[in-house]
Design an enzyme around this catalytic site. Structure first.
Site, short mmCIF file in Angstrom:
data_model
loop_
_atom_site.label_atom_id
_atom_site.label_comp_id
_atom_site.label_asym_id
_atom_site.label_seq_id
_atom_site.Cartn_x
_atom_site.Cartn_y
_atom_site.Cartn_z
CE1 TYR A 64 31.42 -8.49 36.74
CE2 TYR A 64 29.43 -7.14 36.98
CZ TYR A 64 30.81 -7.24 36.48
OH TYR A 64 31.48 -6.50 35.50
CG HIS A 133 31.98 -10.09 30.84
ND1 HIS A 133 31.76 -10.34 32.16
CD2 HIS A 133 33.07 -9.18 31.31
CE1 HIS A 133 32.16 -9.60 33.18
NE2 HIS A 133 32.75 -8.80 32.67
CB SER A 213 38.07 0.56 36.30
OG SER A 213 37.60 -0.75 36.76
N PRO A 214 36.71 3.90 35.75
CG PRO A 214 34.77 5.65 35.98
CD PRO A 214 35.15 4.04 35.82
N GLY A 216 40.17 4.29 38.03
CA GLY A 216 41.21 3.39 38.31
C GLY A 216 41.27 2.32 39.33
NE ARG A 217 40.61 -3.28 37.66
CZ ARG A 217 39.42 -3.95 37.27
NH1 ARG A 217 38.65 -3.99 37.95
NH2 ARG A 217 39.11 -4.27 36.04
N GLY A 218 39.70 2.51 42.05
CA GLY A 218 39.88 3.52 43.29
C GLY A 218 41.23 4.06 43.49
CG PHE A 219 45.72 3.61 41.96
CD1 PHE A 219 46.67 4.40 43.04
CD2 PHE A 219 46.69 2.69 41.44
CE1 PHE A 219 47.81 3.92 43.11
CE2 PHE A 219 47.97 2.35 41.70
CZ PHE A 219 48.46 2.97 42.83
CB SER A 221 39.75 7.35 45.31
OG SER A 221 40.53 6.53 46.08
#
Length: 336
Positions: A64, A133, A213-214, A216-219, A221
């Site tokens: 990152y 990683h 990503s619990p 869903g990468r913002g999906f 939300s």
């Protein structure tokens, strides 16, 4: 400091809060913003607020930035290192000019080089949880993990983990040195670790599971309604799950989840996080905003009844196709 329930991650003695904080979005990767623009001051305030609420388990990686994220974390924890549990990762090769080569390097010499660089970036003399990683297809996992085990013996690493690995690799690695945690993407929309038996393997071996990503990468939300909601350089534009007809099929599932969350008086993101915790796993939702870290930590207090869990899993049953979670290049690097 407020108390969050804690859990033992694996069987080696690492005790962590039931939720961690994913730091990836707090900096760019190779010059590109991840999930929109980040502000360093707000990001550091988010880490501090998380600690105030009992959330001291931070997840970063040398990828990152590269390296910028670890350096930001160093600023946030300075003078308070002993109050935090720091997880970082290595494997995406970074050259001496601090540039990503995009090669995966698990060679023993590189393991030790990467660790020393991370210690320096983080301003610490030990890492609580050090992950590989991605698996280097050209280096036997036994050699990579053997080098990681040496770092444990030297006191520079407390526990070791693997990210995005298949069952055979996990067994081989665990035979060299106990693996404390496996980290993989996991949410309503991503349950391949169940379908492929990876969860069965780690539970058999007593290895902890960390879900990135619990939401869903913002999906999950519920805030994303169109692919055009993303900035032009947003990482998610490259992901099949967020493209074309698949995007709109997934929105239909999200709408059902939103209804359940509304009925329960919580946000869809909180419902998604609470579901992962109910499975006995440790989610590490990423955010760079104080308000969102407060909401995420509040999700640890959400209780889901057996009926609610059954209803949720009926919305997105195991095996539901929601689209690939990476492009073809990214998918070739997982579950090796």
């Amino acid at each position: 400091m407020n108390e969050i329930q804690k859990t033992e991650l694996g069987r080696e003695g690492l005790v962590v809060p039931v939720i961690g904080l994913g730091c990836m979005g707090m900096t760019t990767i190779a010059g590109a913003d991840i999930y929109g623009k980040a502000d360093e001051t707000e990001a550091i305030a988010t880490i501090h607020r998380s600690l105030e609420l009992g959330g001291n388990f931070l997840d970063t990686a040398d990828l990152y930035g590269p390296l910028l994220n670890e350096r930001l974390v160093a600023k946030a924890i300075k003078g308070n290192r002993n109050r935090y549990l720091i997880a970082t990762k290595f494997g995406f090769e970074i050259d001496d000019n601090e540039q990503l080569t995009w090669r995966i390097n698990g060679e023993p010499g590189y393991v030790k080089k990467a660790l020393e660089r991370s210690l320096n970036n983080l301003g610490t003399d030990y890492i609580d949880l050090y992950y590989l990683h991605r698996v280097d297809p050209n280096t036997p996992i036994e050699e990579t993990v053997g080098a990681m085990a040496d770092l444990v013996k030297e006191g520079k690493v407390r526990y070791i983990g693997l990210s995005e690995v298949g069952s055979e690799t996990i067994r081989r690695a665990h035979g060299v040195h106990p693996i404390t945690a496996v980290q993989t993407e996991y949410s309503f929309f991503e349950r391949s670790v169940e379908e492929t038996g990876i969860l069965d393997t780690i539970q058999e071996l007593g290895i902890g599971f960390v879900a990135y990503s619990p939401v869903g990468r913002g999906f999950l939300s519920g805030a994303i309604q169109s692919p055009d909601d993303f900035p032009a350089d947003d990482f998610r534009r490259t992901i099949p799950r967020f493209q074309g007809d698949q995007f709109h099929k997934n929105i239909e599932l999200v709408d059902e989840i939103k209804k359940m969350a509304t009925d329960k008086g919580i946000t869809p993101a909180q419902l998604a996080i609470a579901w992962v915790i109910s499975k006995g796993f440790v989610p590490i939702p990423g955010t760079k905003h104080v308000a969102f870290v407060e909401q995420n930590i509040a999700a640890t207090r959400v209780q889901l009844t057996p009926d609610e869990l059954a209803k949720l899993e009926a919305i997105v049953p195991l095996g539901t196709s929601t689209g690939d979670r990476y492009d073809a290049t990214g998918m070739a690097m997982v579950n090796l």
